[in-house]
Structure formats: structure tokens, C-alpha cells
Design a protein around this motif. Sequence first.
Motif, PDB file in Angstrom:
ATOM      1  N   THR A   1       0.835  -1.202   0.000  1.00  0.00           N
ATOM      2  CA  THR A   1       0.000   0.000   0.000  1.00  0.00           C
ATOM      3  C   THR A   1       0.865   1.246   0.000  1.00  0.00           C
ATOM      4  O   THR A   1       0.577   2.222  -0.715  1.00  0.00           O
ATOM      5  CB  THR A   1      -0.922  -0.008   1.237  1.00  0.00           C
ATOM      6  N   ALA A   2       1.939   1.238   0.767  1.00  0.00           N
ATOM      7  CA  ALA A   2       2.848   2.399   0.813  1.00  0.00           C
ATOM      8  C   ALA A   2       3.466   2.652  -0.555  1.00  0.00           C
ATOM      9  O   ALA A   2       3.623   3.802  -0.974  1.00  0.00           O
ATOM     10  CB  ALA A   2       3.927   2.173   1.853  1.00  0.00           C
ATOM     11  N   SER A   3       3.802   1.601  -1.275  1.00  0.00           N
ATOM     12  CA  SER A   3       4.385   1.753  -2.602  1.00  0.00           C
ATOM     13  C   SER A   3       3.387   2.388  -3.558  1.00  0.00           C
ATOM     14  O   SER A   3       3.734   3.262  -4.353  1.00  0.00           O
ATOM     15  CB  SER A   3       4.826   0.392  -3.124  1.00  0.00           C
ATOM     16  N   ARG A   4       2.134   1.973  -3.479  1.00  0.00           N
ATOM     17  CA  ARG A   4       1.100   2.562  -4.325  1.00  0.00           C
ATOM     18  C   ARG A   4       0.888   4.039  -3.992  1.00  0.00           C
ATOM     19  O   ARG A   4       0.701   4.853  -4.892  1.00  0.00           O
ATOM     20  CB  ARG A   4      -0.213   1.791  -4.167  1.00  0.00           C
ATOM     21  N   ARG A   5       0.921   4.402  -2.728  1.00  0.00           N
ATOM     22  CA  ARG A   5       0.752   5.798  -2.339  1.00  0.00           C
ATOM     23  C   ARG A   5       1.889   6.666  -2.885  1.00  0.00           C
ATOM     24  O   ARG A   5       1.672   7.789  -3.315  1.00  0.00           O
ATOM     25  CB  ARG A   5       0.710   5.913  -0.812  1.00  0.00           C
ATOM     26  N   ARG A   6       3.113   6.159  -2.829  1.00  0.00           N
ATOM     27  CA  ARG A   6       4.256   6.920  -3.346  1.00  0.00           C
ATOM     28  C   ARG A   6       4.124   7.146  -4.834  1.00  0.00           C
ATOM     29  O   ARG A   6       4.491   8.193  -5.360  1.00  0.00           O
ATOM     30  CB  ARG A   6       5.554   6.192  -3.022  1.00  0.00           C
ATOM     31  N   ARG A   7       3.624   6.157  -5.577  1.00  0.00           N
ATOM     32  CA  ARG A   7       3.477   6.294  -7.018  1.00  0.00           C
ATOM     33  C   ARG A   7       2.428   7.329  -7.390  1.00  0.00           C
ATOM     34  O   ARG A   7       2.560   8.027  -8.382  1.00  0.00           O
ATOM     35  CB  ARG A   7       3.108   4.957  -7.652  1.00  0.00           C
ATOM     36  N   HIS A   8       1.357   7.420  -6.595  1.00  0.00           N
ATOM     37  CA  HIS A   8       0.245   8.302  -6.935  1.00  0.00           C
ATOM     38  C   HIS A   8       0.426   9.710  -6.380  1.00  0.00           C
ATOM     39  O   HIS A   8      -0.368  10.582  -6.666  1.00  0.00           O
ATOM     40  CB  HIS A   8      -1.079   7.711  -6.436  1.00  0.00           C
ATOM     41  N   SER A   9       1.435   9.941  -5.604  1.00  0.00           N
ATOM     42  CA  SER A   9       1.601  11.290  -5.049  1.00  0.00           C
ATOM     43  C   SER A   9       2.643  12.089  -5.801  1.00  0.00           C
ATOM     44  O   SER A   9       3.249  11.727  -6.699  1.00  0.00           O
ATOM     45  CB  SER A   9       1.983  11.247  -3.589  1.00  0.00           C
TER      46      SER A   9
END
Length: 113
Positions: free
Chosen positions: A105-113
Motif C-alpha cells: 500500500t505504501a508503494s502505491r501511495r508513493r506512485r500516486h503522489s
Amino acid sequence: MVVFILTACPAGLRGHLTRWLMEVSAGVFVGHVSNRVREHLWSQVVDLVKDGKVIMVYPEDNEQGLAFRTHRHEWTPVDLDGITLMSRPMDTQATRGRVRRGWSTASRRRRHS
């Protein structure tokens, strides 16, 4: 101790190996045999394997205390400064431009921010 890992091999070969080794899982044979018997088993496995694949792990006098032999297998032993590692082929799906960055989930958040 010696370990044979067989993939897609004839049933007769598996039966032959059970004379010397114990089958602990489907296609995985483990046992303690002399060097002479191990070499004899390897030559018979190579002769009888047909279209199958074989990996043998056996004791060796080196840093790791073991060595590998492969026959018709994609994974190959590679010596890197005296340490043997198993090299596996690259996944062709991942190398066609679609490489996953991360699954968390943290990896997905970094990609979308």
C-alpha cells in the motif's frame, strides 16, 4: 548427503532412485551415498531422464560446503568469486516494459503522489 531434484522425468527413473535414496516429496530424493555411487547415479539419471530436468546438490570441499550439477535445466550454477549461486532465466513478461514497482500500500501511495 546428496539431493536430486527431478522435473518431468519417467516413473522408472524415480523408481530406480528409490533403491538408493529416499523420496521426501514428489521428485525430490535425499540420501547419503559414497562419491562413487553418487557419480554412478548421476550418469544413470542423465541417461534415463529423457525430456526431464535434473538438479543434483552434493557435498564439496569449498566455502559453501556443497556444489550443484544441472542437466537440461534453465537454472544454472554460476561461480562468483568462489561462491556458487544459481542463475535463473529472466522473466520475459517482466522485461517487456511492464515491471511492477512494488506491491505494498505504501508503494502505491508513493506512485500516486
